[in-house]
Write a protein that holds these residues in place. Sequence first.
Motif, PDB file in Angstrom:
ATOM      1  N   ALA A 104     -19.689  77.645  33.449  1.00  0.00           N
ATOM      2  CA  ALA A 104     -18.687  78.465  32.597  1.00  0.00           C
ATOM      3  C   ALA A 104     -18.642  79.238  32.925  1.00  0.00           C
ATOM      4  CB  ALA A 104     -18.870  77.520  30.715  1.00  0.00           C
ATOM      5  N   ALA A 105     -19.480  80.614  32.594  1.00  0.00           N
ATOM      6  CA  ALA A 105     -19.372  82.211  33.406  1.00  0.00           C
ATOM      7  C   ALA A 105     -18.878  81.987  34.592  1.00  0.00           C
ATOM      8  CB  ALA A 105     -20.802  82.166  33.041  1.00  0.00           C
ATOM      9  N   LEU A 106     -18.989  81.138  35.736  1.00  0.00           N
ATOM     10  CA  LEU A 106     -18.584  81.170  36.991  1.00  0.00           C
ATOM     11  C   LEU A 106     -17.069  80.918  36.563  1.00  0.00           C
ATOM     12  CD1 LEU A 106     -21.113  79.579  39.014  1.00  0.00           C
ATOM     13  CD2 LEU A 106     -20.380  82.003  38.989  1.00  0.00           C
ATOM     14  N   ILE A 107     -16.815  80.056  35.843  1.00  0.00           N
ATOM     15  CA  ILE A 107     -15.580  80.101  35.516  1.00  0.00           C
ATOM     16  C   ILE A 107     -14.014  81.440  34.919  1.00  0.00           C
ATOM     17  CG2 ILE A 107     -13.353  78.774  34.578  1.00  0.00           C
ATOM     18  CD1 ILE A 107     -15.632  76.294  35.384  1.00  0.00           C
ATOM     19  N   GLY A 108     -14.620  82.024  34.183  1.00  0.00           N
ATOM     20  CA  GLY A 108     -15.197  83.099  33.213  1.00  0.00           C
ATOM     21  C   GLY A 108     -14.325  82.838  32.367  1.00  0.00           C
ATOM     22  N   ASP A 109     -14.529  81.753  31.543  1.00  0.00           N
ATOM     23  CA  ASP A 109     -14.401  81.434  30.035  1.00  0.00           C
ATOM     24  C   ASP A 109     -15.434  80.294  29.586  1.00  0.00           C
ATOM     25  OD1 ASP A 109     -13.573  80.745  27.591  1.00  0.00           O
ATOM     26  OD2 ASP A 109     -11.568  79.897  28.698  1.00  0.00           O
ATOM     27  N   PRO A 110     -16.827  80.738  28.808  1.00  0.00           N
ATOM     28  CA  PRO A 110     -17.739  80.285  28.010  1.00  0.00           C
ATOM     29  C   PRO A 110     -17.338  79.053  27.665  1.00  0.00           C
ATOM     30  CG  PRO A 110     -17.415  82.136  27.556  1.00  0.00           C
ATOM     31  CD  PRO A 110     -16.329  82.471  28.219  1.00  0.00           C
ATOM     32  N   ALA A 111     -15.882  78.936  26.610  1.00  0.00           N
ATOM     33  CA  ALA A 111     -15.592  77.488  26.325  1.00  0.00           C
ATOM     34  C   ALA A 111     -15.313  76.538  26.976  1.00  0.00           C
ATOM     35  CB  ALA A 111     -13.884  78.293  25.107  1.00  0.00           C
ATOM     36  N   ALA A 112     -15.673  76.527  28.028  1.00  0.00           N
ATOM     37  CA  ALA A 112     -15.535  75.838  28.973  1.00  0.00           C
ATOM     38  C   ALA A 112     -16.927  74.629  29.166  1.00  0.00           C
ATOM     39  CB  ALA A 112     -15.454  76.080  30.619  1.00  0.00           C
ATOM     40  N   ALA A 113     -17.973  75.170  28.532  1.00  0.00           N
ATOM     41  CA  ALA A 113     -19.506  74.917  28.809  1.00  0.00           C
ATOM     42  C   ALA A 113     -19.076  73.122  27.843  1.00  0.00           C
ATOM     43  CB  ALA A 113     -20.324  75.422  28.217  1.00  0.00           C
ATOM     44  N   HIS A 114     -18.332  73.144  26.212  1.00  0.00           N
ATOM     45  CA  HIS A 114     -18.569  71.538  26.102  1.00  0.00           C
ATOM     46  C   HIS A 114     -17.743  70.752  26.636  1.00  0.00           C
ATOM     47  CE1 HIS A 114     -20.429  73.396  22.972  1.00  0.00           C
ATOM     48  NE2 HIS A 114     -19.843  74.203  22.414  1.00  0.00           N
ATOM     49  N   SER A 115     -16.725  71.170  27.843  1.00  0.00           N
ATOM     50  CA  SER A 115     -15.448  69.900  28.172  1.00  0.00           C
ATOM     51  C   SER A 115     -16.819  69.690  29.765  1.00  0.00           C
ATOM     52  CB  SER A 115     -14.206  71.198  29.214  1.00  0.00           C
ATOM     53  OG  SER A 115     -13.816  71.288  28.130  1.00  0.00           O
ATOM     54  N   ILE A 116     -18.457  71.043  29.927  1.00  0.00           N
ATOM     55  CA  ILE A 116     -18.483  70.611  32.049  1.00  0.00           C
ATOM     56  C   ILE A 116     -19.569  69.337  31.106  1.00  0.00           C
ATOM     57  CG2 ILE A 116     -19.741  71.189  33.302  1.00  0.00           C
ATOM     58  CD1 ILE A 116     -18.713  73.875  33.266  1.00  0.00           C
ATOM     59  N   ARG A 117     -19.843  69.341  30.128  1.00  0.00           N
ATOM     60  CA  ARG A 117     -20.948  68.070  29.858  1.00  0.00           C
ATOM     61  C   ARG A 117     -20.180  67.275  29.351  1.00  0.00           C
ATOM     62  NH1 ARG A 117     -24.051  73.008  27.276  1.00  0.00           N
ATOM     63  NH2 ARG A 117     -25.429  72.981  28.356  1.00  0.00           N
ATOM     64  N   ALA A 118     -19.235  67.070  28.537  1.00  0.00           N
ATOM     65  CA  ALA A 118     -18.587  66.483  28.454  1.00  0.00           C
ATOM     66  C   ALA A 118     -17.622  65.515  29.988  1.00  0.00           C
ATOM     67  CB  ALA A 118     -17.073  66.524  27.649  1.00  0.00           C
ATOM     68  N   VAL A 119     -17.358  65.813  29.998  1.00  0.00           N
ATOM     69  CA  VAL A 119     -17.294  65.015  32.010  1.00  0.00           C
ATOM     70  C   VAL A 119     -17.692  64.490  32.850  1.00  0.00           C
ATOM     71  CG1 VAL A 119     -16.692  66.890  33.243  1.00  0.00           C
ATOM     72  CG2 VAL A 119     -15.134  64.881  33.776  1.00  0.00           C
ATOM     73  N   ALA A 120     -19.467  65.521  32.741  1.00  0.00           N
ATOM     74  CA  ALA A 120     -21.048  64.890  33.564  1.00  0.00           C
ATOM     75  C   ALA A 120     -21.079  63.526  33.258  1.00  0.00           C
ATOM     76  CB  ALA A 120     -22.041  66.204  33.265  1.00  0.00           C
ATOM     77  N   ALA A 121     -21.457  63.134  32.064  1.00  0.00           N
ATOM     78  CA  ALA A 121     -21.374  61.486  31.591  1.00  0.00           C
ATOM     79  C   ALA A 121     -20.497  60.807  31.884  1.00  0.00           C
ATOM     80  CB  ALA A 121     -20.666  61.582  30.130  1.00  0.00           C
TER      81      ALA A 121
END
Length: 622
Positions: free
Chosen positions: A121-138
């Motif tokens: 999420a930090a690499l993307i530039g928006d910390p708010a993306a972390a929850h979305s990354i975990r959601a799609v990982a499933a």
Amino acid sequence: MGQQARNGKDNGGKGVLGGAVVLAGAALLSKLIGTLQKIPLQNVAGDRVFGIYNAVYPFYQLILVLATAGLPLAVSIRTASLLEKGDRTGARRAAAAGIVLLSLLGVAGFALLWAGAEHFAALIGDPAAAHSIRAVAAALWFAPALAALRGYTQGYGDMRPTAWSQLAEQVIRVAAMLMLLRIGWSAGWNEEKLAAGAMSGSFFGGAAGLLLLIILMRKGDKDGPLRDTSVPVLEKKQRSRIHMEREQEQEREQEREQEQEREREQESRWSWLLRIARRRARRGQKPDGQSVPETLAGGGFRPFTQEMRRLGVLALPVALGAIVAPVLGAIDAFTVPRLLRQAGLGEVEAMTAFGLYSRGQPLIQLVAMVAGAAAGAIVPQLVRLRRAAPADAADAARLALRVSALAGAAAAAGLILLAKPLNVMFYTDAQATGTLALVGSTALAAALSAVCAPLLQGLGALRIPAALLLLAALAKAALNAALVPPLGIAGAAWAGIAATALAALLGALAAARFAGALAAAAPRSAGARLRQLAATALALAAMSAAVLAAMRVVAVLAAPALPPRLAAAAQVLAGVALGAAVYGAALLRLGAVAAAELRRLPGGEALAARLARWRLLPRRQD
């Protein structure tokens, strides 16, 4: 005899293209559903949530394609190759090895995304993306096994299980996303939770697709074993009577022992697949009674690990070639928001601008998905034809390239001309219409790239897709850095045009060269080639004029009485319908598409005769 051979060849070719049509049709419907689901996401949640979704999803696609794209095709090719040798149990072993290998990669991908969510999420530039990354990982718990089984059924020439599972996956994914969006909107979730809810649909879609595919395969095994439906008709007719009687005797023996085998089996997660493998072992026996090489059903672990290594070697190059679009999307996700922030935009403004830039991506993905699905369906038969009938394999490859170029050129022209009404119809406003038109112009390159990677694999060129990927990625990253700071999201669009065009051009040249190495194309004069090129250009011009005329008529007659979105939808539908009709008629009448090419399609004989009666084909065409 010559006529029989010709009929056998035609039937075999039509079987190939028929499977491609089935899979391409399913891909079209599923991608349409996937495209349409982004409309309520943007409409309900706004451009920032849409931006987060489009920043996270390409990275998920990158890992998913690395884990799945090459191996299903490798399983398909291995299955087709083993079936050609009569080794049906080996084909089953390849499917089982693919499932295990893909599952291991899926677990690794899940762990990487889940544990590194904040870092990504930090690499993307928006910390708010972390929850979305975990959601799609499933979703990576289900997608790998689903991909392996799809490749296995395609290797048998049966595209229906893949088609139905694709549709089920998309329908359930979209339904789950919309339900979670509604729940979240009612509960007052913030933007990052809404984006995570939208990404969770992939988990439910993958589970539904895998469940349906298993049900279809088990049902097929009860009704009758999966058969190699793509074997040419002439080859079947030439089997000896003695061999046919031996097969029938083995089938009867198999039925007698079926119940005993079922009782001896140990229950396990993949017991249904082991049951199929053992049941098919006797069908793979040689005439002298000796069985084919050891299988997973009874041959130990060593042959199984060897099969896994063989699949990995075969899959890696095509996986690298298939991730061109996800890699470019991931490069955009990692570079465009950060470059926009460096240019002076705030965090929220940068992600909103990235959402505007991403509006055209679903439409490009639609074009690439359909083209890639059709080409992937051709690959198993291309492997067979490359050995048995090199001239037919070369002709099939050239036809696939031509069809993708014609369709991609029309899609690119249509997206450019219809950019404004498409923007309003899908996203309620006309913001960044110029950028959407620029992104839409990459449809031609996207179609060619999606077709070239599997074609090159089927033609035996394993390393070229990986080289093209590296070249496109480097070009996209460098051009983003140069063009985004001064031009904003339009600079990212121009960078995409250049990078995808470079990869598509080189890929098409390589595919044509390898097809030519199998068998030279029929000799044609330079004048004939120029006439065909001029006919295609005139057909595109006629299509463009028809689209503009349709848009103008709707704007004058219907738009004043309709709301803006309905008026835009009317312009799009009228432009697509009239433009497609004019383009198809012009291609046929001007000779850009020959009657001989039409006859190679499923139902092509009747289609060519009907078009000739309608005077859409020149009389002297073959």
